[in-house]
Design an enzyme around this catalytic site. Structure first.
Site, PDB file in Angstrom:
ATOM      1  N   ALA A 190     -10.172  24.366 -55.063  1.00 62.72           N
ATOM      2  CA  ALA A 190     -11.424  24.338 -55.478  1.00 62.72           C
ATOM      3  C   ALA A 190     -12.046  25.660 -55.757  1.00 62.72           C
ATOM      4  O   ALA A 190     -12.493  25.808 -56.943  1.00 62.72           O
ATOM      5  CB  ALA A 190     -12.260  23.435 -54.474  1.00 62.72           C
TER       6      ALA A 190
ATOM      7  N   ARG B   2      -4.241   5.258 -45.195  1.00 62.32           N
ATOM      8  CA  ARG B   2      -3.925   6.124 -44.082  1.00 62.32           C
ATOM      9  C   ARG B   2      -4.800   5.655 -42.889  1.00 62.32           C
ATOM     10  O   ARG B   2      -4.334   5.729 -41.757  1.00 62.32           O
ATOM     11  CB  ARG B   2      -4.464   7.746 -44.535  1.00 62.32           C
ATOM     12  CG  ARG B   2      -3.428   8.349 -45.332  1.00 62.32           C
ATOM     13  CD  ARG B   2      -3.915   9.582 -45.692  1.00 62.32           C
ATOM     14  NE  ARG B   2      -2.993  10.369 -46.528  1.00 62.32           N
ATOM     15  CZ  ARG B   2      -3.270  11.439 -47.139  1.00 62.32           C
ATOM     16  NH1 ARG B   2      -4.210  12.294 -47.019  1.00 62.32           N
ATOM     17  NH2 ARG B   2      -2.097  12.031 -47.887  1.00 62.32           N
TER      18      ARG B   2
END
Length: 666
Positions: A45, A338
Site C-alpha cells: 500500500a 478462512r
C-alpha cells in the site's frame, strides 16, 4: 454517539467510482511540485502510493522502520492476488468478485468500497505485468489462475509461493525510480511516533531515527499511513516480529476513529505452536488448500495413537479418515473461507481429534493430488498409468512446481517431508480487518490524514477472503488514493511549505520525548517480552477464535491491570541515544496494551457472531456464525483518554445491491 458520513457518491453502484473521479478536484502538474506528502510504511500500500504520488509530481517523504523498503511485511504474502479477469472462462466478473467479497466478509463491509476494489482489480494485474512481476503462466503463455477459499471460480494470480515478494519488488522498483529522480525522499530506519495536527489538519509527523535515537520533525500538506495490521497484539502470529499498531494508534489518539478492532483474521493453515519458546508462527499459504485435503482420524483412539507416535498418518486407512470440511461443506469443501475452516479445525481438535503432541493440529494431505497429477502427466506422455512409482514421481514434480518453496519451508521448520507425510496445520492470527476508520476517499476523521491497505478497515468486513490483502493494498496505493488525495490537496496550492517550528510540533515532540524518557528511566525488573507474552495469552485465550461475555469482561480487566503493571515494572536497558531495539519494542507493546483493551471492549459490545468474530452465545444449531440485523454497522471508536472511556460511533451499512442472508458454504 454520532452517525458517520462515509461520503459515498450517489448514483448506480457500477458508476459511483467513475462519476466520482470525474467530479472531484484536481491539482495541475505545476502545483503538485509545491505540495509535500508524507507516506508512512513502504509495503504494497505505502510503496505503491509513494511511487504513484511521486510519479504524478508530488514531493513525497517515505518512512519505514526497516533497513529497506523491500523489507516490508507484504513480502511474506505467499498465495496470490485476486482480479476479476475471467481468464479461465469460468463465470467470473466484477460483480462476482464484489459479491464474493461482501459475502465472505459476512455482510459487514461497505458495498461502494468493495465494488470499487473489484472494479480496479483488473488494472492491478496489467500494472504489475508491465513492471515485470513474474506471474505464473500456462503452457501457452497466458497468465495462470488458481482458486482460493470462499469462491467458486479461479481468479487468483500468483508467482509460485512468493507473490507478495514479487509484487513488492515491483512497487520497490517504481519507488527507486522516483528516489533516483529526487521526487521521493526515503527515510529508512525511522519510526513514526506521533501525528502533528495544525488547525485541525494533519500537517506532519514526529519520527525517531532508530539508529541514532534522534527525534525528528517532518512536515507535509497531508499524511498517509500504510502501516499494516495489529495482529502482534496476540504475540504469536504470522506477522513479522516488527509489525505493530503504533502509527495507527498514535493517529487514533490524535482524533482518528478506530473501526472494528475486534475483527481479526484467523488463518487455518499455519504451522502449529510447538512450545512456549516460540516468538512467531509461520504461515502455510492458503493456495495449498487447492490441492491439499484436510482431515483428522474418525476415531479418537487413532488420533491418540498418532499423537503418541504409535501410528503413522500414512498407515491410516482411507475409510478411517474424516475429511471434515468436505463432509460439512460439500459445495466448497476444503476451499471454505478462512474463518469457517479455522473454527472447524478448532472444533475437531477441541473434541479430541488433534494429531500433534499438543492435540492442536490437523492434517493437510497431498497424496491424492500427487496421484491425480501423476496420472494426468503419465496419460499426456503416453506412459504407464498403473506404474505407482512413476505416477508418484510425476505428481511430485507438478506439486513442486506449484508449491515447492512452501514445502521446502515446512520441511526446514518441522523436519518432516510433506511429499511423504501430511503437513500438520492449525489456525493462527494472520490479518486484522479492523483499523482506522476512513471514508470513501480513504481519509480518516482527521482532515488530511489518510489510511490505506491493512491499516484501514474499509474493504473486508468481518472476514477477509484469501488473496484480497494484496489486491486492496495495491488498489489503494496505485489507483484510489492518487485520485482522492488530489481532491483534498487542491485547496493547499497556495499554502506554501509547512513550518516545523510551530507550537503544535513542539507539543508533539515533547509528548514523544516524555514517553521515551518514562520508558528508559523506569526502574522495573521485567522484560518487555514478559508483558507482551502475557498480553498475547489473554488475547488468544479470551479474544481469539471464539469469545463470550464472561471471557471478554475478564480480558478487559486483566489487560487494564497488565498495562498498569507494565508501567510499574518494565525494564528497558540501554539509552535513547543509540540503536535500542528493546526501547522500540517497549513503545510498541505499550500501544498494544491499550489497543488490546479496546479490542476486547469492541468484541463485548458486538453481541453477534460475524466472520472472524465468533461469540459463543450467538451461533446456529450447526455451530455456524449467527449475525444479528441490529449490528449491521461499523463500530468506530473515539479516543477519550483511556480505552475504557472510548466513545462508540456508528456507520450504518446499507445493502442495496446484495441480499443480506445467512452465509452458507454447504
Amino acid at each position: 454517539m454520532s452517525k458517520l458520513d462515509s461520503k459515498i457518491p450517489k448514483g448506480p453502484l457500477a458508476e459511483k467510482w467513475t462519476n466520482h473521479k470525474n467530479e472531484i478536484n484536481l491539482v495541475n502538474p505545476a502545483n503538485k511540485r509545491l505540495i509535500d506528502v508524507i507516506v508512512v510504511g513502504t509495503g504494497l500500500a505505502g510503496g505503491s502510493a509513494s511511487a504513484t504520488l511521486a510519479e504524478l509530481g508530488y514531493n513525497v517523504k517515505a518512512f519505514c522502520f526497516q533497513d529497506s523498503p523491500r523489507r516490508a511485511h507484504s513480502i511474506a504474502a505467499q498465495g496470490g492476488i485476486n482480479a476479476a479477469k475471467n481468464y479461465q472462462g469460468d463465470g467470473d466478473s466484477t460483480y462476482r468478485l464484489f459479491y464474493d467479497t461482501v459475502k465472505g466478509g459476512d455482510y459487514r463491509s461497505r458495498e461502494a468500497n468493495v465494488y470499487r476494489l473489484a472494479e480496479v482489480s483488473t488494472n492491478i494485474i496489467d500494472q504489475c505485468v508491465a513492471q515485470g512481476v513474474p506471474f505464473a503462466r500456462e503452457y501457452g503463455g497466458l497468465l495462470d489462475n488458481r482458486s482460493f477459499g470462499g469462491v467458486l471460480v479461479s481468479r487468483t494470480f500468483y508467482a509460485k509461493g512468493q507473490t507478495g515478494q514479487q509484487l513488492l519488488l515491483g512497487a520497490y522498483a517504481a519507488m527507486n525510480r522516483q528516489i533516483g529522480r529526487g521526487k521521493i525522499k526515503m527515510y529508512s530506519r525511522h519510526e513514526m511516533l506521533d501525528v502533528v495536527i495544525v488547525d485541525g489538519k494533519a500537517r506532519g509527523i514526529i519520527a525517531r531515527n532508530l539508529v541514532t535515537g534522534e527525534i525528528e520533525r517532518h512536515s507535509a500538506h497531508a499524511v498517509v499511513l500504510g502501516t499494516g495490521g495489529y495482529g502482534n497484539a496476540f504475540y504469536l502470529s504470522t506477522y513479522a516480529m516488527g509489525s505493530n499498531v503504533t502509527a495507527a494508534w498514535k493517529a487514533h489518539k490524535r482524533g482518528a476513529f478506530f473501526a472494528n478492532p475486534c475483527y481479526t483474521q484467523i488463518h487455518p493453515t499455519c504451522i502449529p505452536v510447538s512450545g512456549d519458546h516460540q516468538s512467531k508462527l509461520t504461515l502455510m499459504s492458503e493456495s495449498l488448500r487447492n490441492d491439499g485435503r484436510i482431515w483428522v482420524p474418525k476415531h479418537k483412539e487413532d488420533a491418540i495413537a498418532i499423537r503418541e507416535g504409535k501410528l503413522k498418518p500414512t498407515d491410516l486407512a482411507e475409510e478411517k479418515r474424516d475429511y471434515y470440511l468436505e463432509r460439512r461443506y460439500p459445495a466448497f469443501g476444503n476451499l471454505v473461507p478462512r474463518d469457517v475452516a479455522s473454527r472447524a479445525a478448532k472444533e475437531r481438535c477441541d473434541a479430541g481429534y488433534g494429531v500433534n503432541k499438543t492435540g492442536e493440529a490437523v492434517f493437510l494431505d497431498f497424496a491424492a493430488a500427487i496421484e491425480r497429477y501423476g496420472k494426468e502427466q503419465a496419460h499426456v506422455k503416453g506412459l504407464d498409468e498403473n506404474d505407482t512409482n512413476l505416477i508418484t514421481k510425476l505428481g511430485k514434480e507438478i506439486i513442486k512446481n506449484k508449491y515447492g518453496n512452501l514445502f521446502q519451508m515446512y520441511e526446514k521448520i518441522v523436519d518432516q517431508n510433506p511429499y511423504e507425510t501430511p503437513m500438520m496445520i492449525y489456525p493462527a492470527v494472520h490479518y486484522t480487518m479492523g483499523g482506522l476508520w476512513v471514508d470513501y476517499n480513504l481519509m480518516t476523521t482527521v482532515p488530511g490524514l489518510y489510511s490505506i491497505g491493512e491499516a484501514n478497515f474499509s474493504d473486508h468486513g468481518a472476514n477477509r477472503l484469501g488473496a484480497s490483502a494484496l489486491m486492496q493494498g495495491l488498489a489503494d496505493g496505485y489507483f484510489v488514493l492518487p485520485y482522492t488525495i488530489g481532491d483534498y490537496l487542491a485547496h493547499d496550492i497556495r499554502t506554501g511549505p509547512i513550518s516545523t517550528d510551530l507550537p503544535e510540533f513542539d507539543e508533539a515532540e515533547k509528548y514523544v520525548v516524555d514517553n521515551i524518557n518514562r520508558l528508559i528511566n523506569n526502574n522495573g525488573n521485567k522484560s518487555v517480552d514478559h508483558f507482551h507474552k502475557r498480553l498475547g495469552k489473554i488475547m488468544w485465550n479470551k479474544c481469539g477464535m471464539s469469545r463470550n461475555e464472561k471471557d471478554l469482561k475478564e480480558a478487559i480487566d486483566e489487560i487494564a491491570a497488565l498495562r498498569e503493571e507494565f508501567w510499574k515494572d518494565v525494564k528497558v536497558p540501554g539509552t535513547d541515544k543509540e540503536y535500542n531495539e528493546e526501547l522500540a519494542k517497549a513503545a510498541r507493546v505499550a500501544d498494544f496494551l491499550e489497543l488490546g483493551e479496546l479490542f476486547a471492549k469492541d468484541a463485548l459490545v458486538r453481541e453477534e457472531s460475524a466472520g472472524g468474530h465468533f461469540r459463543e452465545e450467538y451461533q446456529t444449531a450447526e455451530g455456524e456464525a449467527q449475525r444479528r440485523k441490529e449490528f449491521q454497522f461499523v463500530s468506530a471508536w473515539e479516543y477519550k483518554g483511556e480505552p475504557s472511556e472510548a466513545i462508540l460511533h456508528k456507520e450504518d451499512l446499507q445493502y442495496e445491491n446484495i441480499e443480506v442472508k445467512e452465509r452458507s458454504y454447504k
